[in-house]
Design a protein around this motif. Sequence first.
Motif, PDB file in Angstrom:
ATOM      1  N   LEU A 106       0.859  -1.095   0.063  1.00 37.62           N
ATOM      2  CA  LEU A 106      -0.066   0.017  -0.051  1.00 37.62           C
ATOM      3  C   LEU A 106       0.875   1.081   0.072  1.00 37.62           C
ATOM      4  N   ALA A 107       2.052   1.361   0.853  1.00 37.08           N
ATOM      5  CA  ALA A 107       2.843   2.430   0.800  1.00 37.08           C
ATOM      6  C   ALA A 107       3.327   2.755  -0.680  1.00 37.08           C
ATOM      7  N   TRP A 109       2.148   1.651  -3.433  1.00 37.14           N
ATOM      8  CA  TRP A 109       1.312   2.107  -4.312  1.00 37.14           C
ATOM      9  C   TRP A 109       0.764   3.555  -4.170  1.00 37.14           C
ATOM     10  N   ALA A 110       0.929   4.021  -2.834  1.00 37.43           N
ATOM     11  CA  ALA A 110       0.315   5.508  -2.573  1.00 37.43           C
ATOM     12  C   ALA A 110       1.528   6.284  -3.343  1.00 37.43           C
ATOM     13  N   GLY A 111       2.875   5.889  -3.074  1.00 35.56           N
ATOM     14  CA  GLY A 111       4.160   6.721  -3.784  1.00 35.56           C
ATOM     15  C   GLY A 111       3.799   6.636  -5.349  1.00 35.56           C
ATOM     16  N   ALA A 112       3.288   5.610  -5.975  1.00 30.79           N
ATOM     17  CA  ALA A 112       3.263   5.311  -7.417  1.00 30.79           C
ATOM     18  C   ALA A 112       1.875   6.266  -7.873  1.00 30.79           C
ATOM     19  N   TRP A 113       0.995   6.295  -7.027  1.00 26.84           N
ATOM     20  CA  TRP A 113      -0.151   7.114  -7.394  1.00 26.84           C
ATOM     21  C   TRP A 113      -0.383   8.574  -7.058  1.00 26.84           C
ATOM     22  N   GLY A 114       0.832   8.764  -6.320  1.00 26.35           N
ATOM     23  CA  GLY A 114       1.105  10.286  -5.925  1.00 26.35           C
ATOM     24  C   GLY A 114       0.109  10.695  -4.882  1.00 26.35           C
ATOM     25  N   THR A 115      -0.239   9.897  -3.918  1.00 24.58           N
ATOM     26  CA  THR A 115      -1.349  10.319  -2.785  1.00 24.58           C
ATOM     27  C   THR A 115      -0.303  10.252  -1.720  1.00 24.58           C
ATOM     28  N   PRO A 116      -0.751  10.913  -0.689  1.00 27.68           N
ATOM     29  CA  PRO A 116       0.269  10.890   0.622  1.00 27.68           C
ATOM     30  C   PRO A 116       0.210   9.779   1.650  1.00 27.68           C
ATOM     31  N   TYR A 117      -1.042   9.266   1.397  1.00 30.44           N
ATOM     32  CA  TYR A 117      -1.186   7.736   2.175  1.00 30.44           C
ATOM     33  C   TYR A 117      -2.232   7.110   1.660  1.00 30.44           C
ATOM     34  N   ILE A 118      -2.452   5.875   2.063  1.00 31.77           N
ATOM     35  CA  ILE A 118      -3.749   5.115   1.684  1.00 31.77           C
ATOM     36  C   ILE A 118      -4.198   4.483   3.078  1.00 31.77           C
ATOM     37  N   PRO A 119      -5.615   4.569   3.364  1.00 32.50           N
ATOM     38  CA  PRO A 119      -6.098   4.139   4.497  1.00 32.50           C
ATOM     39  C   PRO A 119      -6.496   2.570   4.392  1.00 32.50           C
ATOM     40  N   THR A 120      -6.321   1.829   5.610  1.00 26.74           N
ATOM     41  CA  THR A 120      -6.446   0.401   5.767  1.00 26.74           C
ATOM     42  C   THR A 120      -6.969   0.209   7.327  1.00 26.74           C
ATOM     43  N   ARG A 121      -7.549  -0.897   7.146  1.00 24.21           N
ATOM     44  CA  ARG A 121      -7.992  -1.483   8.573  1.00 24.21           C
ATOM     45  C   ARG A 121      -7.165  -2.673   9.003  1.00 24.21           C
ATOM     46  N   THR A 122      -6.287  -3.259   7.985  1.00 26.96           N
ATOM     47  CA  THR A 122      -5.562  -4.526   7.959  1.00 26.96           C
ATOM     48  C   THR A 122      -4.484  -4.535   9.304  1.00 26.96           C
ATOM     49  N   LEU A 123      -3.939  -3.344   9.654  1.00 22.46           N
ATOM     50  CA  LEU A 123      -3.100  -3.343  10.659  1.00 22.46           C
ATOM     51  C   LEU A 123      -3.870  -3.178  12.205  1.00 22.46           C
ATOM     52  N   LEU A 124      -4.980  -2.920  12.087  1.00 23.84           N
ATOM     53  CA  LEU A 124      -5.620  -2.694  13.586  1.00 23.84           C
ATOM     54  C   LEU A 124      -5.576  -4.049  14.574  1.00 23.84           C
ATOM     55  N   VAL A 142      -5.958   3.170   9.702  1.00 22.95           N
ATOM     56  CA  VAL A 142      -4.632   3.243   9.784  1.00 22.95           C
ATOM     57  C   VAL A 142      -4.095   3.790   8.422  1.00 22.95           C
ATOM     58  N   ARG A 143      -3.583   4.934   8.587  1.00 22.93           N
ATOM     59  CA  ARG A 143      -2.953   5.883   7.561  1.00 22.93           C
ATOM     60  C   ARG A 143      -1.510   5.345   7.142  1.00 22.93           C
ATOM     61  N   VAL A 144      -1.611   4.633   6.034  1.00 21.84           N
ATOM     62  CA  VAL A 144      -0.083   4.157   5.627  1.00 21.84           C
ATOM     63  C   VAL A 144       0.603   5.261   4.451  1.00 21.84           C
ATOM     64  N   PRO A 145       1.482   5.846   5.087  1.00 23.15           N
ATOM     65  CA  PRO A 145       2.090   6.781   4.109  1.00 23.15           C
ATOM     66  C   PRO A 145       2.841   6.464   2.901  1.00 23.15           C
ATOM     67  N   ALA A 146       2.911   7.213   2.137  1.00 22.70           N
ATOM     68  CA  ALA A 146       3.621   6.846   0.741  1.00 22.70           C
ATOM     69  C   ALA A 146       5.116   6.806   1.021  1.00 22.70           C
ATOM     70  N   LEU A 147       5.510   5.584   0.219  1.00 23.83           N
ATOM     71  CA  LEU A 147       6.807   5.208   0.125  1.00 23.83           C
ATOM     72  C   LEU A 147       7.393   5.479  -1.279  1.00 23.83           C
ATOM     73  N   ARG A 148       8.301   6.454  -1.547  1.00 20.60           N
ATOM     74  CA  ARG A 148       8.886   6.717  -2.783  1.00 20.60           C
ATOM     75  C   ARG A 148      10.443   6.417  -2.631  1.00 20.60           C
ATOM     76  N   PRO A 149      10.932   5.206  -3.073  1.00 21.60           N
ATOM     77  CA  PRO A 149      12.441   4.830  -3.021  1.00 21.60           C
ATOM     78  C   PRO A 149      12.934   5.839  -4.083  1.00 21.60           C
ATOM     79  N   ASP A 150      14.233   6.183  -3.754  1.00 22.87           N
ATOM     80  CA  ASP A 150      14.861   6.786  -4.806  1.00 22.87           C
ATOM     81  C   ASP A 150      15.406   5.693  -5.893  1.00 22.87           C
ATOM     82  N   LEU A 151      15.535   4.534  -5.719  1.00 19.56           N
ATOM     83  CA  LEU A 151      15.745   3.701  -6.696  1.00 19.56           C
ATOM     84  C   LEU A 151      15.176   2.203  -6.447  1.00 19.56           C
TER      85      LEU A 151
END
Length: 293
Positions: A106-107, A109-124, A142-151
């Motif tokens: 999810l993190a 995908w958020a980086g790929a889609w340009g959104t700051p986070y994706i919400p989920t219930r799975t980590l509750l 749960v807000r899962v913030p975007a991951l944007r790796p350099d590489l």
Amino acid sequence: MTMREAVARHVRDGMAVAMSCSLEPLIPFAAGHEIIRQDRRDLNLIAPISDSLFDQLIGAGCARRVTAAWVGNVSEGLGHNYRRAAEHGEPAPLEIHDHSNFSVSLALWAGAWGTPYIPTRTLLGSDILNSNPDLSLVEGLVRVPALRPDLAILHVQRADLEGRAHAWGPLGIAEEAALAAGSVILTCEELVDPEVILSDPNRVLVPQSKVVAVVHEPGGAHPAPVQGHWRRDHAAMRSYAERSRTREGFLEWLREWVLEVPDRAAYLRKVDSLDSLRVRHHRLSASADYGDE
């Protein structure tokens, strides 16, 4: 481009690097070993499951942070270097940002889609909320913030020099890692003509505009499996697990299999019974008709 050139040009100290994104298969061990040889430092290593590659990078002192669901040795269990770093700061303190396999996806995908986070219930209800400071609980989600790796570094079955690649089998989060990353290095079993890749455009894994290097590196995932090419080398995994049980044993393994080995071809010459690991019973998929007239 050689692996040495690709790492020298595109991997810098302090980078966030997504690797080992295909779960158990297609792990870019050759790239990881070259990163160790070039003594890169302070990396943030990102993956769902890294097999033993992250354990090796941690033991070599290359990692400052791990953002992952699991670090160890898939067929043998515990990652001894990871444990030493987490519990005792050996060889250096390690910052750990825990995820589940799903939430790291999810993190990215958020980086790929340009959104700051994706919400989920799975980590509750899980302790991951306590061990990853990036996660937050807001209005029951749960807000899962975007991951944007350099590489992102991905090993694939085949690629062309333009940066188009085909991969098959369990892909894990390879696609989202590539889309979220600023750039991509591809290592491949086969370097093919563009016509081969373009004959099956729906299988193209990575936008070629993101690819900064293509490295022809047969056996670049050993000891991990590669669908259609290599079976998993369980003996190598067992040997690594035993030798890395102590810091001294790991350093001996590191010298033998990484630091004193100039490249992947020399590495493969050291592997016992390499031919026995080659896939011999091929199961080809049916052809697809892309005709439109």
